[in-house]
Design a protein around this motif. Structure first.
Motif, short mmCIF file in Angstrom:
data_model
loop_
_atom_site.label_atom_id
_atom_site.label_comp_id
_atom_site.label_asym_id
_atom_site.label_seq_id
_atom_site.Cartn_x
_atom_site.Cartn_y
_atom_site.Cartn_z
N PHE A 116 13.37 -9.54 -15.09
CA PHE A 116 13.21 -8.10 -15.28
C PHE A 116 13.92 -7.35 -14.17
CE2 PHE A 116 9.65 -9.85 -12.94
CZ PHE A 116 9.51 -9.00 -11.85
N LYS A 117 14.17 -6.05 -14.41
CA LYS A 117 14.86 -5.23 -13.43
C LYS A 117 13.90 -4.82 -12.33
CE LYS A 117 16.22 -2.13 -16.38
NZ LYS A 117 16.87 -0.91 -16.93
N THR A 118 14.38 -4.81 -11.11
CA THR A 118 13.62 -4.31 -9.98
C THR A 118 14.33 -3.12 -9.37
OG1 THR A 118 14.72 -5.80 -8.42
CG2 THR A 118 12.70 -6.61 -9.47
N SER A 119 13.60 -2.30 -8.64
CA SER A 119 14.19 -1.09 -8.07
C SER A 119 13.69 -0.87 -6.65
CB SER A 119 13.84 0.13 -8.94
OG SER A 119 14.27 1.32 -8.32
N ASN A 120 14.60 -0.92 -5.70
CA ASN A 120 14.24 -0.57 -4.32
C ASN A 120 14.04 0.93 -4.17
OD1 ASN A 120 14.42 -3.24 -3.48
ND2 ASN A 120 16.61 -3.08 -3.07
N ILE A 121 14.66 1.69 -5.07
CA ILE A 121 14.58 3.14 -4.99
C ILE A 121 13.13 3.61 -5.12
CG2 ILE A 121 15.20 5.29 -6.18
CD1 ILE A 121 17.82 3.95 -6.98
N LEU A 122 12.36 2.92 -5.97
CA LEU A 122 11.00 3.35 -6.26
C LEU A 122 9.94 2.68 -5.39
CD1 LEU A 122 11.17 3.52 -10.16
CD2 LEU A 122 11.57 5.34 -8.49
N ASP A 123 10.36 2.00 -4.32
CA ASP A 123 9.38 1.43 -3.40
C ASP A 123 8.43 2.51 -2.90
OD1 ASP A 123 10.48 -1.04 -3.69
OD2 ASP A 123 11.52 -1.07 -1.76
N ASN A 124 7.16 2.20 -2.86
CA ASN A 124 6.15 3.17 -2.45
C ASN A 124 6.34 3.54 -0.97
OD1 ASN A 124 3.93 4.76 -2.07
ND2 ASN A 124 2.42 3.15 -2.42
N PRO A 125 6.65 4.80 -0.67
CA PRO A 125 6.87 5.19 0.72
C PRO A 125 5.58 5.55 1.47
CG PRO A 125 7.30 7.06 -0.69
CD PRO A 125 6.90 5.92 -1.60
N PHE A 126 4.48 5.64 0.74
CA PHE A 126 3.24 6.11 1.35
C PHE A 126 2.53 4.98 2.09
CE2 PHE A 126 4.01 8.97 -2.22
CZ PHE A 126 3.95 10.19 -1.59
N GLU A 127 1.94 5.34 3.22
CA GLU A 127 1.21 4.40 4.05
C GLU A 127 -0.26 4.80 4.11
OE1 GLU A 127 3.90 3.24 7.69
OE2 GLU A 127 4.04 5.39 7.32
N HIS A 128 -1.10 3.84 4.45
CA HIS A 128 -2.52 4.11 4.58
C HIS A 128 -3.02 3.55 5.91
CE1 HIS A 128 -2.77 5.39 0.38
NE2 HIS A 128 -1.98 4.35 0.11
N SER A 129 -4.09 4.13 6.40
CA SER A 129 -4.61 3.71 7.70
C SER A 129 -6.11 3.94 7.75
CB SER A 129 -3.92 4.50 8.82
OG SER A 129 -4.55 4.27 10.06
N ASN A 130 -6.76 3.17 8.60
CA ASN A 130 -8.19 3.34 8.83
C ASN A 130 -8.49 4.20 10.05
OD1 ASN A 130 -8.99 1.70 6.62
ND2 ASN A 130 -8.63 -0.14 7.84
N CYS A 131 -7.45 4.83 10.61
CA CYS A 131 -7.67 5.70 11.76
C CYS A 131 -8.59 6.86 11.38
CB CYS A 131 -6.34 6.25 12.27
SG CYS A 131 -5.27 5.03 13.04
N GLU A 132 -9.33 7.33 12.36
CA GLU A 132 -10.27 8.43 12.10
C GLU A 132 -9.54 9.74 11.84
OE1 GLU A 132 -14.20 10.54 14.16
OE2 GLU A 132 -13.15 8.89 15.18
N TYR A 133 -8.39 9.94 12.52
CA TYR A 133 -7.63 11.18 12.38
C TYR A 133 -6.27 10.85 11.76
CZ TYR A 133 -11.22 12.45 15.73
OH TYR A 133 -12.43 12.63 16.35
N ILE A 134 -5.94 11.58 10.70
CA ILE A 134 -4.71 11.29 9.95
C ILE A 134 -3.99 12.59 9.65
CG2 ILE A 134 -3.77 10.33 7.81
CD1 ILE A 134 -6.18 8.49 7.67
#
Length: 493
Positions: A116-134
């Motif tokens: 199947f086709k893959t796409s680097n363009i659509l890689d999820n750019p969002f990050e997540h963290s358990n820090c108290e302040y974001i």
């Protein structure tokens, strides 16, 4: 075929006595799974009900029900005086029963069995963290939303009007579109009717639909030198050529747009004129008129993204370009209810009626079901004036937060950054006075319980800057975040 007692049934049949699914159906489904995967091939003799019930430690009647269900579904046959056997297509050679001890029937395949086709363009750019302040890029504070009140309105409509709403017509609630068109006419100067509206789930869905209809591979699309990354991802996936235009304190550079148009055919210009993303600068009135004239002269589409029109504080907001468009060159996209609870938000597209015909076709494919009840709730909030009362209350809080956050930056970071207090929105654009490795700085802040996602960092040889959202912080959280920010920065100098 192997003797039924030699098959380790207990190794692949697991009974969960706390599950809502009946025990006999759990066993049935797992036996069917084993048959489908070839672990119990055609001709395999199943043990008697008494033996299998003892093996699995369940009542014999449970296994009787299992076999009845398997028989009803056509997986087994019962041969008098011989036993119960798996039904299937005859094999030329007997199939050896697989090694159950080294297999787990509960595991789903880890990889697809096809290409199947893959796409680097659509890689999820969002990050997540358990820090108290974001920090984020300017998201409302969900704690300010009156979820109980919204839920009451939803429940009331569900009881009173659900039977009157009728079926979804793939174009949304007519009641909501009627009220939203009037709301946009009064608040944003858009002289439209409900026939000029398409209701979507988000800005990204709106731009995806527009791109599918209006853009072709190798078309030229102009965007700001700094622009919204998710939108750029959608454009790149379409296969267009993206060219960037510089941004100054009056917004996008119109002269650069003209020079490019004189050299080549431009299909579309994407911009966020009310508060440019990410810098928050507003497009000047003169440049707005010049862009409309250029679009008419060179025939390119203006895709106007008004992502945070609801958040303005100091004066009346500047009306959209679409409100002054007389040539049908502007497509206007926006969001409604951004300050409401997440489930009560929606997106929309404003465009000429003939283009709406095609857009409805695409919406019917990707979101045919929609959420007509939720749209009816939003329509009622408009008609009853509830949305205006809520916005007035929340805007006062967000303005106070903007002022306090600006003061904290001025008091603690003025020797490191330059910024202008924005007239609206929920974020501040901060440019560093000297280069700092922002990725390294972000990692060090995370160690101190402050998370700054990479999507907020802008750095090249000519620029070191951040987009810092403040809308999700109360005063105390702002102060703690800036304290960590300042402390981390001092440790790196």
């Amino acid at each position: 075929m192997d003797s039924p007692v030699e098959i380790p049934y207990k190794s692949f049949i697991k009974v969960d006595r706390k599950s809502d699914i009946s025990i006999y159906m759990q066993i049935t489904n797992q036996l069917i799974n084993a048959i489908q995967r070839g672990y119990l091939p055609f001709g395999t003799k199943l043990p008697g009900t008494r033996i299998l019930s003892q093996t699995l430690e369940v009542h014999r009647n449970t296994i009787v029900n299992v076999y009845e269900e398997l028989y009803a579904q056509g997986w087994i046959e019962i041969q008098p005086n011989k036993g119960t056997f798996i039904i299937g297509k005859d094999q030329e050679k007997p199939i050896k029963i697989r090694d159950f001890e080294n297999s787990n029937l509960e595991n789903y395949p880890k990889t697809a069995g096809f290409s199947f086709k893959t796409s680097n363009i659509l890689d999820n750019p969002f990050e997540h963290s358990n820090c108290e302040y974001i920090f984020n890029d300017g998201i409302p504070d969900i704690r300010l939303t009156q979820i109980d009140q919204h839920s009451r309105i939803y429940s009331s409509i569900l009881k009173r009007k659900a039977h009157k709403i009728g079926q979804y017509n793939q174009d949304g609630s007519e009641f909501f579109k009627q009220n939203l068109s009037q709301y946009l006419n009064l608040s944003r100067g858009l002289p439209i009717s409900k026939n000029n509206l398409l209701i979507t789930r988000s800005t990204e869905m709106s731009i995806y639909i527009v791109s599918e209809i209006l853009l072709s591979q190798n078309d030229t699309v102009l965007v700001g030198e700094l622009s919204y990354f998710s939108v750029n991802m959608i454009f790149q996936k379409t296969g267009v050529k993206i060219e960037t235009i510089s941004i100054d304190n009056e917004g996008i550079n119109v002269e650069e747009v003209r020079k490019i148009c004189e050299k080549q055919k431009v299909r579309m210009l994407y911009l966020t004129p009310h508060h440019h993303y990410p810098t928050t600068v507003a497009l000047s009135a003169q440049r707005r008129l010049e862009l409309l004239n250029l679009a008419h002269e060179f025939g390119f589409i203006i895709l106007e993204d008004d992502y945070d029109y609801e958040f303005h504080y100091d004066k009346s907001p500047i009306l959209p370009l679409a409100s002054a468009d007389t040539s049908g060159m502007v497509i206007y996209i926006g969001s409604f209810g951004k300050s409401l609870a997440p489930g009560f938000r929606t997106g929309f597209i404003v465009a000429p009626e003939n283009l709406m015909i095609e857009m409805r076709k695409y919406l019917g494919i990707i979101d045919r079901q929609g959420d007509v009840l939720m749209e009816h709730v939003l329509g009622e909030m408009i008609s009853e004036g509830e949305i205006n009362r809520y916005l007035k209350k929340s805007l006062k809080i967000y303005q106070e937060r903007r002022d306090h956050f600006s003061l904290l930056l001025e008091q603690n970071l003025k020797e490191f950054i330059n910024f202008q207090k924005p007239s609206g929105g929920l974020a501040i654009w901060a440019e560093w006075k000297y280069p700092v490795n922002l990725m390294h700085f972000s990692r060090e802040c995370a160690k101190n319980n402050l998370f700054i996602p990479k999507t907020l960092l802008y750095q090249n040889k000519n620029l070191t800057a951040m987009r810092l959202g403040y809308g999700n912080f109360n005063f105390n959280e702002m102060e703690k975040s800036i304290e960590i920010f300042h402390k981390t920065l001092k440790s790196l100098i």
